[in-house]
Design a protein around this motif. Structure first.
Motif, PDB file in Angstrom:
ATOM      1  N   GLY A   1       8.334   5.012   2.337  1.00 39.39           N
ATOM      2  CA  GLY A   1       7.185   4.360   1.718  1.00 39.39           C
ATOM      3  C   GLY A   1       6.910   3.051   2.427  1.00 39.39           C
ATOM      4  N   CYS A   2       7.688   2.043   2.077  1.00 44.84           N
ATOM      5  CA  CYS A   2       7.429   0.692   2.580  1.00 44.84           C
ATOM      6  C   CYS A   2       8.085   0.433   3.927  1.00 44.84           C
ATOM      7  CB  CYS A   2       7.963  -0.318   1.578  1.00 44.84           C
ATOM      8  SG  CYS A   2       9.760  -0.208   1.379  1.00 44.84           S
ATOM      9  N   ASP A   3       9.214   1.111   4.174  1.00 48.40           N
ATOM     10  CA  ASP A   3      10.006   0.870   5.381  1.00 48.40           C
ATOM     11  C   ASP A   3      10.624  -0.536   5.397  1.00 48.40           C
ATOM     12  OD1 ASP A   3      11.201   1.516   7.731  1.00 48.40           O
ATOM     13  OD2 ASP A   3       9.383   1.546   8.951  1.00 48.40           O
ATOM     14  N   THR A   4      10.595  -1.236   4.289  1.00 50.13           N
ATOM     15  CA  THR A   4      11.158  -2.594   4.252  1.00 50.13           C
ATOM     16  C   THR A   4      12.088  -2.788   3.056  1.00 50.13           C
ATOM     17  OG1 THR A   4       9.217  -3.332   3.049  1.00 50.13           O
ATOM     18  CG2 THR A   4       9.200  -3.698   5.417  1.00 50.13           C
TER      19      THR A   4
ATOM     20  N   SER B   1      11.894  -2.074  -0.041  1.00 51.15           N
ATOM     21  CA  SER B   1      11.326  -2.534  -1.304  1.00 51.15           C
ATOM     22  C   SER B   1      10.980  -1.412  -2.288  1.00 51.15           C
ATOM     23  CB  SER B   1      10.036  -3.315  -1.049  1.00 51.15           C
ATOM     24  OG  SER B   1      10.293  -4.394  -0.189  1.00 51.15           O
ATOM     25  N   CYS B   2      10.618  -0.220  -1.791  1.00 50.96           N
ATOM     26  CA  CYS B   2       9.987   0.763  -2.681  1.00 50.96           C
ATOM     27  C   CYS B   2      10.914   1.838  -3.201  1.00 50.96           C
ATOM     28  CB  CYS B   2       8.812   1.421  -1.976  1.00 50.96           C
ATOM     29  SG  CYS B   2       9.324   2.645  -0.740  1.00 50.96           S
ATOM     30  N   GLY B   3      12.029   2.090  -2.528  1.00 48.83           N
ATOM     31  CA  GLY B   3      12.997   3.079  -3.019  1.00 48.83           C
ATOM     32  C   GLY B   3      12.666   4.522  -2.706  1.00 48.83           C
TER      33      GLY B   3
HETATM   34  S1  FES Z   1      11.026   3.194   2.542  1.00 49.14           S
HETATM   35 FE1  FES Z   1      10.700   1.800   0.898  1.00 49.14          FE
HETATM   36  S2  FES Z   1      12.753   1.300   0.412  1.00 49.14           S
HETATM   37 FE2  FES Z   1      13.021   2.523   2.142  1.00 49.14          FE
END
Ligand code: FES
Ligand SMILES: Cc1cc2nc3c(=O)[nH]c(=O)nc-3n(C[C@H](O)[C@H](O)[C@H](O)COP(=O)(O)OP(=O)(O)OC[C@H]3O[C@@H](n4cnc5c(N)ncnc54)[C@H](O)[C@@H]3O)c2cc1C
Ligand code: FES
Lengths: 154, 274
Positions: free
Chosen positions: A38-41, A43-45
């Motif tokens: 999702g976020c690649d950072t 944050s989103c899980g």
């Molecule tokens: S892609 Fe969002 S937490 Fe890993």
């Protein structure tokens, strides 16, 4: 470098660059695309998997770091005959997903939560899922599903 | 997002880790949980040539009761510390601060050593260790040394550790009779603190550590001194912004942070029975 990772009880061996992220290894080399990015950072899980039985965000772990370890992804939860894991069944019954993008990570995070504490309160479920974002459901049915699955686990 | 290329060095002992960082100097970075370092590497704000993985050093994963103090191995993960009964009883504010870090997935990976060595003023854990007056044990090619937590942080993301040194252990004086409070102000559940405060009070010891009020983790000597001189919670908390250098960013201005520090310290002191 050569990395061997047991994913859902099957050992995968691949030559990788040290900078490869675990989530890329899972999706691109092991071909298990149930785990989303999702976020690649962190944050989103969406990328949550189990590493040696505990939930982690696989976008923030290097594949090289988990050489020789056990990873479980959403594909490993259901029985061989297709019988859903109680958490998957509860998500299904409680209508805990809409687009489904967050669901693999949500389910993996929830299974790890219940493994650590089988008698969760609603507040503990909400706090325990604070690292997982869902843009569709408003969380209400997700919380219901996790509480239902925890009743089954008891 | 993918980090710039690097060589990966897997080590199996503290001595191997020290040998690797001694050999490669500032081209090498230790990686523990990776939850501060990997995001920096993905943004290419850090581009180490060698990454030395210390996750397999089981010798650094422990919480011991060592008599007068608690000894915590640098590689102990947040999820172990937040639930540990010895920590909860003798250094409760550390358990609370650790529990407030990120989310369960982050706490399954992040380590206490990484949280300290990163030297981040926004991190919750150093504030608790400042309040508790912890001592750190570092080891390098010249051997071991003790560093007071007050001497450890030297600037934004900078610490007193030499290039060839790593953290081995955190020692925390046991304060079973103290009362404590951890206060954190943020907008969304999982976020970092906009401002935070760790407070410890007992007859012989007051400790006040602040999050995000300076370029490095910050002890509020002004509040501590006022309390030692008999000030009540409200009087002492008025001094919470003294000598701070709070940043202004998207979340809050310097002035707002100063206000938050006074409010959080007052609430914390009241919760800790002052
Ligand atoms: S892609 Fe969002 S937490 Fe890993
Ligand atoms: C989504 C997210 C949310 C977070 N939220 C919070 C929060 O609310 N509050 C908070 O306080 N923190 C938060 N964190 C940070 C988290 O606590 C990190 O785990 C921690 O700061 C770093 O620990 P680590 O083991 O992951 O360190 P790493 O990232 O592995 O390392 C960090 C630095 O320390 C060095 N290092 C690591 N171990 C040692 C050692 N033993 N000796 C010497 N140097 C060492 C590394 O070389 C690197 O420079 C969050 C992180 C993420 C990803
Ligand atoms: S169901 Fe769409 S993001 Fe959660």
């Amino acid at each position: 470098m050569e990395v061997n990772i047991k994913i859902n009880s099957v050992t995968h061996s691949h030559e990788v660059e040290p900078r490869m992220l675990l989530v890329q290894y899972i999706r691109e080399l092991a071909g298990l695309t149930g785990t989303n990015i999702g976020c690649d950072t962190s944050s989103c899980g969406a990328c949550t998997v189990h590493l040696n039985g505990e939930s982690v965000k696989s976008c923030t772990v290097l594949a090289a770091q988990v050489d020789g370890m056990n990873v479980e992804t959403i594909e490993g939860l259901a029985e061989g005959d297709g019988t859903l894991h109680p958490m998957q069944q509860a998500f299904h019954e409680c209508h805990a997903l809409q687009c489904g993008y967050c669901t693999p990570g949500m389910v993996m995070a929830s299974v790890s939560l219940i493994d650590e504490n089988p008698s969760l309160t609603e507040k503990e479920v909400r706090e325990g899922l604070e690292g997982n974002l869902c843009r569709c459901t408003g969380y209400h049915n997700i919380v219901k599903a996790v509480l239902q699955a925890s009743e089954v686990a008891k | 997002m993918i980090p710039a290329p690097f060589d990966f060095i897997q080590v199996d002992s503290v001595d191997e880790a020290i040998a690797a960082i001694s050999e490669h100097g500032d081209e090498a970075k230790l990686i523990a949980g990776g939850h501060s370092l990997l995001p920096l590497m993905k943004f290419r704000l850090a581009t180490p040539t060698y990454v030395v993985d210390i996750n397999r050093l089981d010798e650094l994963k422990y919480v011991h009761d060592a008599g007068d103090y608690l000894a915590i191995g640098a590689l102990t993960r947040h999820c172990e510390i937040e639930k540990n009964e010895i920590v909860k009883t003798n250094a409760g504010v550390l358990a609370l601060a650790t529990h407030s870090v990120g989310d369960p997935q982050v706490r399954h990976r992040g380590t206490i050593g990484g949280a300290i060595a990163h030297g981040d003023p926004a991190s919750d854990i150093p504030s608790a260790l400042l309040a508790l007056k912890a001592t750190l044990i570092a080891k390098g090619s010249e051997g071991e040394r003790e560093i007071s937590i007050d001497d450890f942080f030297t600037g934004f993301l900078e610490t007193d550790l030499a290039e060839d040194e790593m953290l081995k252990e955190i020692r925390i004086p046991k304060l079973p009779n103290a009362k404590w409070s951890f206060q954190k102000f943020n907008r969304r559940a999982q976020d970092w603190a906009i401002v935070g405060a760790s407070i410890i009070c007992d007859d012989s010891h007051v400790g006040v550590g602040l999050v995000n009020m300076h370029s490095m983790p910050f002890r509020s000597e002004a509040v501590e001194a006022a309390l030692s001189n008999g000030a009540n919670a409200e009087e002492a908390a008025e001094l919470a912004a003294e000598n701070t250098e709070a940043p202004t960013d998207l979340n809050a201005s310097k002035g707002y942070r100063e206000h938050l520090a006074r409010v959080l310290v007052r609430r914390g002191l009241q919760e800790a029975g002052r």
